[in-house]
Design an enzyme around this catalytic site. Sequence first.
Site, mmCIF file in Angstrom:
data_model
loop_
_atom_site.group_PDB
_atom_site.id
_atom_site.type_symbol
_atom_site.label_atom_id
_atom_site.label_comp_id
_atom_site.label_asym_id
_atom_site.label_seq_id
_atom_site.Cartn_x
_atom_site.Cartn_y
_atom_site.Cartn_z
ATOM 1 N N GLY A 1 0.158 -6.056 5.450
ATOM 2 C CA GLY A 1 0.319 -4.706 4.941
ATOM 3 C C GLY A 1 1.427 -3.955 5.649
ATOM 4 O O GLY A 1 2.612 -4.130 5.382
ATOM 5 N N ARG B 1 0.833 -1.199 0.000
ATOM 6 C CA ARG B 1 0.000 0.000 0.000
ATOM 7 C C ARG B 1 0.870 1.253 0.000
ATOM 8 O O ARG B 1 1.769 1.397 0.829
ATOM 9 C CB ARG B 1 -0.923 0.019 1.225
ATOM 10 C CG ARG B 1 -1.952 1.162 1.188
ATOM 11 C CD ARG B 1 -2.880 1.128 2.406
ATOM 12 N NE ARG B 1 -3.563 -0.150 2.552
ATOM 13 C CZ ARG B 1 -4.642 -0.497 1.867
ATOM 14 N NH1 ARG B 1 -5.165 0.341 0.967
ATOM 15 N NH2 ARG B 1 -5.204 -1.679 2.057
ATOM 16 N N GLU C 1 -0.280 -7.835 -3.716
ATOM 17 C CA GLU C 1 -1.407 -6.922 -3.895
ATOM 18 C C GLU C 1 -0.923 -5.481 -3.854
ATOM 19 O O GLU C 1 -0.213 -5.089 -2.922
ATOM 20 C CB GLU C 1 -2.426 -7.153 -2.773
ATOM 21 C CG GLU C 1 -3.512 -6.099 -2.677
ATOM 22 C CD GLU C 1 -4.278 -6.157 -1.367
ATOM 23 O OE1 GLU C 1 -4.903 -5.134 -1.006
ATOM 24 O OE2 GLU C 1 -4.260 -7.210 -0.694
ATOM 25 N N THR D 1 -8.164 -3.023 -2.358
ATOM 26 C CA THR D 1 -9.090 -1.921 -2.094
ATOM 27 C C THR D 1 -9.897 -1.613 -3.368
ATOM 28 O O THR D 1 -10.067 -0.460 -3.753
ATOM 29 C CB THR D 1 -8.352 -0.664 -1.574
ATOM 30 O OG1 THR D 1 -7.370 -1.054 -0.618
ATOM 31 C CG2 THR D 1 -9.332 0.287 -0.882
ATOM 32 N N LYS E 1 -11.568 -12.721 3.101
ATOM 33 C CA LYS E 1 -10.599 -11.908 3.848
ATOM 34 C C LYS E 1 -11.295 -11.349 5.082
ATOM 35 O O LYS E 1 -12.174 -10.490 4.972
ATOM 36 C CB LYS E 1 -10.097 -10.776 2.950
ATOM 37 C CG LYS E 1 -9.442 -9.606 3.662
ATOM 38 C CD LYS E 1 -9.262 -8.442 2.702
ATOM 39 C CE LYS E 1 -9.040 -7.135 3.422
ATOM 40 N NZ LYS E 1 -8.885 -6.007 2.473
ATOM 41 N N GLY F 1 -3.321 -5.931 11.254
ATOM 42 C CA GLY F 1 -2.719 -6.103 12.566
ATOM 43 C C GLY F 1 -2.097 -7.457 12.830
ATOM 44 O O GLY F 1 -1.874 -7.820 13.982
#
Length: 205
Positions: free
Chosen positions: A176, A15, A38, A67, A127, A156
């Site tokens: 992430g 991201r 991703e 997203t 997910k 997390g």
Amino acid sequence: MSGPPFRLPLIAILRGIRPQEVLAHVEALVDEGFDAIEIPLNSHDWADSIGSAVRAFGDRAWIGGGTVLRTADADALVELGARFIVTPNTDPALIRHAVARGLQVVAGFATPSEAFAALDAGAQMLKLFPASTYGPAHVRALRAVLPPVPLFVVGGVDPTLLAGYLSAGSTGAGIGGELYRPGQPADRTQDSARAFKQAYLEVLP
């Protein structure tokens, strides 16, 4: 339990990555055995990044968009050569459209109702997001009622927590900020990827 289409069930989430950085980080991930990567669509110039990653590493890894909220974005990803999408929510219309376009869908959900709605729409994977809000006990309870589809926990999850989620029934994780933060060097991404892979392998029988 059915498995995901990629070998290592850890989805690397880049991201905020920029096109000029993407190849170095994807190479670092692929070198560590990650084959599901991703790039979220709220990243800067995401189409350039995904296109570059597909051209350079599409034969060695699944490159996808995250997203994803609109059918037009799914169409754009098909044109770029992406193989999967990840959604943050449960949108049956988007899921049906993406599946019809030949994409694998990792559908975001939180509740059993959302999970079953995603599966009914054709999602091949689920997910749980944000995983840190719910914890491994939620995964264990979900597994009691869900069919044996791949279920990833996202949000997390660090290497020390991975074993608990896997033991509870998750297939793997989407990683992430614990793996990549914008601007960090590629060697840090590779070190983090190695730690996650080792944590995963330690749980295997």
